[in-house]
Design an enzyme around this catalytic site. Structure first.
Site, mmCIF file in Angstrom:
data_model
loop_
_atom_site.group_PDB
_atom_site.id
_atom_site.type_symbol
_atom_site.label_atom_id
_atom_site.label_comp_id
_atom_site.label_asym_id
_atom_site.label_seq_id
_atom_site.Cartn_x
_atom_site.Cartn_y
_atom_site.Cartn_z
ATOM 1 N N SER A 1 0.933 -1.154 0.029
ATOM 2 C CA SER A 1 -0.106 0.096 0.035
ATOM 3 C C SER A 1 0.997 1.499 -0.007
ATOM 4 O O SER A 1 2.138 1.050 0.257
ATOM 5 C CB SER A 1 -0.944 -0.028 1.337
ATOM 6 N N TYR B 1 -1.868 -0.892 10.561
ATOM 7 C CA TYR B 1 -1.765 -0.938 9.042
ATOM 8 C C TYR B 1 -0.488 -0.205 8.333
ATOM 9 O O TYR B 1 0.486 -1.187 7.451
ATOM 10 C CB TYR B 1 -2.982 -0.175 8.605
HETATM 11 N N1 LIG Z 1 -8.558 -0.721 -1.452
HETATM 12 C C1 LIG Z 1 -7.640 0.039 -1.359
HETATM 13 O O1 LIG Z 1 -7.929 1.392 -1.091
HETATM 14 C C2 LIG Z 1 -6.210 -0.490 -0.744
HETATM 15 C C3 LIG Z 1 -5.145 0.383 -1.043
HETATM 16 C C4 LIG Z 1 -3.944 0.148 -0.750
HETATM 17 C C5 LIG Z 1 -3.776 -1.323 -0.487
HETATM 18 N N2 LIG Z 1 -4.968 -1.991 -0.579
HETATM 19 C C6 LIG Z 1 -4.397 -3.637 -0.127
HETATM 20 O O2 LIG Z 1 -5.002 -4.438 -1.174
HETATM 21 C C7 LIG Z 1 -5.438 -5.633 -0.541
HETATM 22 C C8 LIG Z 1 -6.893 -6.188 -1.006
HETATM 23 O O3 LIG Z 1 -7.456 -4.943 -0.589
HETATM 24 P P1 LIG Z 1 -9.079 -4.781 -1.081
HETATM 25 O O4 LIG Z 1 -9.475 -3.314 -1.029
HETATM 26 O O5 LIG Z 1 -9.603 -5.564 -2.228
HETATM 27 O O6 LIG Z 1 -9.696 -5.345 0.185
HETATM 28 P P2 LIG Z 1 -11.159 -6.107 0.503
HETATM 29 O O7 LIG Z 1 -11.444 -6.072 1.833
HETATM 30 O O8 LIG Z 1 -12.002 -5.817 -0.510
HETATM 31 O O9 LIG Z 1 -10.810 -7.634 0.019
HETATM 32 C C9 LIG Z 1 -9.871 -8.443 0.856
HETATM 33 C C10 LIG Z 1 -10.016 -9.905 0.880
HETATM 34 O O10 LIG Z 1 -8.988 -10.447 1.658
HETATM 35 C C11 LIG Z 1 -9.739 -11.487 2.259
HETATM 36 N N3 LIG Z 1 -9.176 -11.810 3.603
HETATM 37 C C12 LIG Z 1 -9.103 -10.915 4.917
HETATM 38 N N4 LIG Z 1 -8.448 -11.457 5.805
HETATM 39 C C13 LIG Z 1 -8.036 -12.653 5.472
HETATM 40 C C14 LIG Z 1 -7.360 -13.892 5.892
HETATM 41 N N5 LIG Z 1 -6.996 -13.654 7.213
HETATM 42 N N6 LIG Z 1 -7.057 -14.845 5.266
HETATM 43 C C15 LIG Z 1 -7.321 -15.053 4.045
HETATM 44 N N7 LIG Z 1 -8.198 -13.938 3.466
HETATM 45 C C16 LIG Z 1 -8.447 -12.833 3.904
HETATM 46 C C17 LIG Z 1 -11.369 -10.924 2.879
HETATM 47 O O11 LIG Z 1 -12.191 -12.159 2.959
HETATM 48 C C18 LIG Z 1 -11.544 -10.239 1.428
HETATM 49 O O12 LIG Z 1 -11.969 -11.055 0.434
HETATM 50 C C19 LIG Z 1 -5.095 -5.493 0.720
HETATM 51 O O13 LIG Z 1 -3.969 -6.083 1.188
HETATM 52 C C20 LIG Z 1 -5.120 -3.946 1.023
HETATM 53 O O14 LIG Z 1 -4.349 -3.762 2.288
HETATM 54 C C21 LIG Z 1 -6.162 -1.675 -0.814
#
Ligand SMILES: NC(=O)c1ccc[n+]([C@@H]2O[C@H](COP(=O)([O-])OP(=O)(O)OC[C@H]3O[C@@H](n4cnc5c(N)ncnc54)[C@H](O)[C@@H]3O)[C@@H](O)[C@H]2O)c1
Length: 274
Positions: free
Chosen positions: A155, A168
């Site tokens: 991120s 985080y």
């Molecule tokens: N969306 C954003 O703004 C953003 C920005 C920067 C980084 N990220 C990173 O991108 C990645 C995906 O984020 P997203 O926005 O798609 O989130 P999201 O919550 O929509 O999806 C995350 C998925 O991970 C799964 N998950 C969570 N904990 C878990 C565990 N212990 N074991 C297995 N699966 C698990 C959830 O069930 C979910 O399906 C994350 O690592 C997040 O930190 C997201």
């Protein structure tokens, strides 16, 4: 078809960026291993991906011609992850790329000293130990093959601080560090390890995205207010889409980036240029 004949493991595949990566990998000709916890857990104050959402990702991948293995595993558990990876190797015989994407954005919304022991621990367990567990299970397969690409979805919180997101931010900085160390460990064995740093990502209904809503909730503001803060922080006139992150992930996963390892690639609409 840049990933034709390749097998790609994607964690957190039920929705969001994970689903975008899975569908894009399928479109590019890969077979996919979809991994998600697919159940809510009490330590996380919002709904995680569901079994139905995971099945929806699988459906979209199959529609694009991919062979699909659906696995449910909590990335906090090394043994659960190892079993899922063993099932993947039994099914496909190899693993060419790992998209280490599963992550959580809350519990957050407090100054560092107010974060409880449990809140701190769950953030590190999912966002930092989780990707390491995947590496411990997948790297031996890639070492035997003498090839592979690991993409850790960090991120911009792995590059800079965000107020009231200490756990985080610390977990994502840790993931950037793990990326660099692992890249050096495996470079002689033809295995690449890179980190992606998505910036402010729009909650795209096409992939059931909701992370910006999670961040807004943690800070006690509305989605619209959070989006306005994000828009102010980027250099472009729009936020990042999950598809933008998936595109970069596929480039790092595939052979067009064969000499790229140990890098930390922002996909952040110019956020980190400032
Ligand atoms: N969306 C954003 O703004 C953003 C920005 C920067 C980084 N990220 C990173 O991108 C990645 C995906 O984020 P997203 O926005 O798609 O989130 P999201 O919550 O929509 O999806 C995350 C998925 O991970 C799964 N998950 C969570 N904990 C878990 C565990 N212990 N074991 C297995 N699966 C698990 C959830 O069930 C979910 O399906 C994350 O690592 C997040 O930190 C997201």
């Amino acid at each position: 078809m840049g990933l034709h004949d390749k097998t790609v493991v994607i964690t957190g595949a039920a929705r969001g960026i994970g689903r975008a990566c899975a569908v894009r990998a399928a479109e590019e000709g890969a077979d996919v291993v979809l991994m998600d916890i697919a159940v809510d857990v009490p330590e996380i104050p919002y709904a995680l991906g569901s079994a139905d959402q995971l099945e929806q990702t699988a459906h979209l991948c199959r529609k694009n011609g991919a062979a699909v293995l659906v696995t449910t595993a909590d990335v906090r558990s090394r043994s659960a992850v190892t079993s899922a990876v063993t099932a993947a190797v039994d099914r496909f015989g190899r693993i060419d790329a790992l998209i280490n994407n599963a992550g959580v954005g809350a519990p957050s919304g407090k100054a560092a000293h107010d974060v409880t022991e449990d809140e701190w621990q769950v953030m590190l367990d999912v966002n930092l130990s989780g990707p390491w567990h995947l590496i411990t299970a997948v790297a031996p397969v890639m070492v035997a093959q003498r090839s592979g690409s690991i993409v850790n979805v960090a991120s911009t919180a792995g590059l800079v601080g965000y107020r009231h997101f200490a756990g985080y931010v610390a977990s994502k900085h840790g993931l950037v560090g793990l990326t660099k160390a692992a890249a050096l460990d495996y470079a002689p064995l033809n295995i690449r390890v890179n980190a992606l740093c998505p910036g402010p990502v729009r909650d795209d209904p096409a992939v059931d995205g909701q992370m910006t809503a999670v961040v807004a909730d943690a800070l006690g503001i509305s989605y619209e207010e959070q989006e306005a803060v994000y828009l102010e922080s980027v250099a472009t006139s729009s936020l990042v889409d999950p598809a933008d992150v998936a595109g970069a992930a596929m480039w790092l996963a595939g052979d067009d980036s064969l000499k790229v390892t140990g890098t930390v690639v922002p996909v952040d609409a110019g956020f980190s240029a400032r």
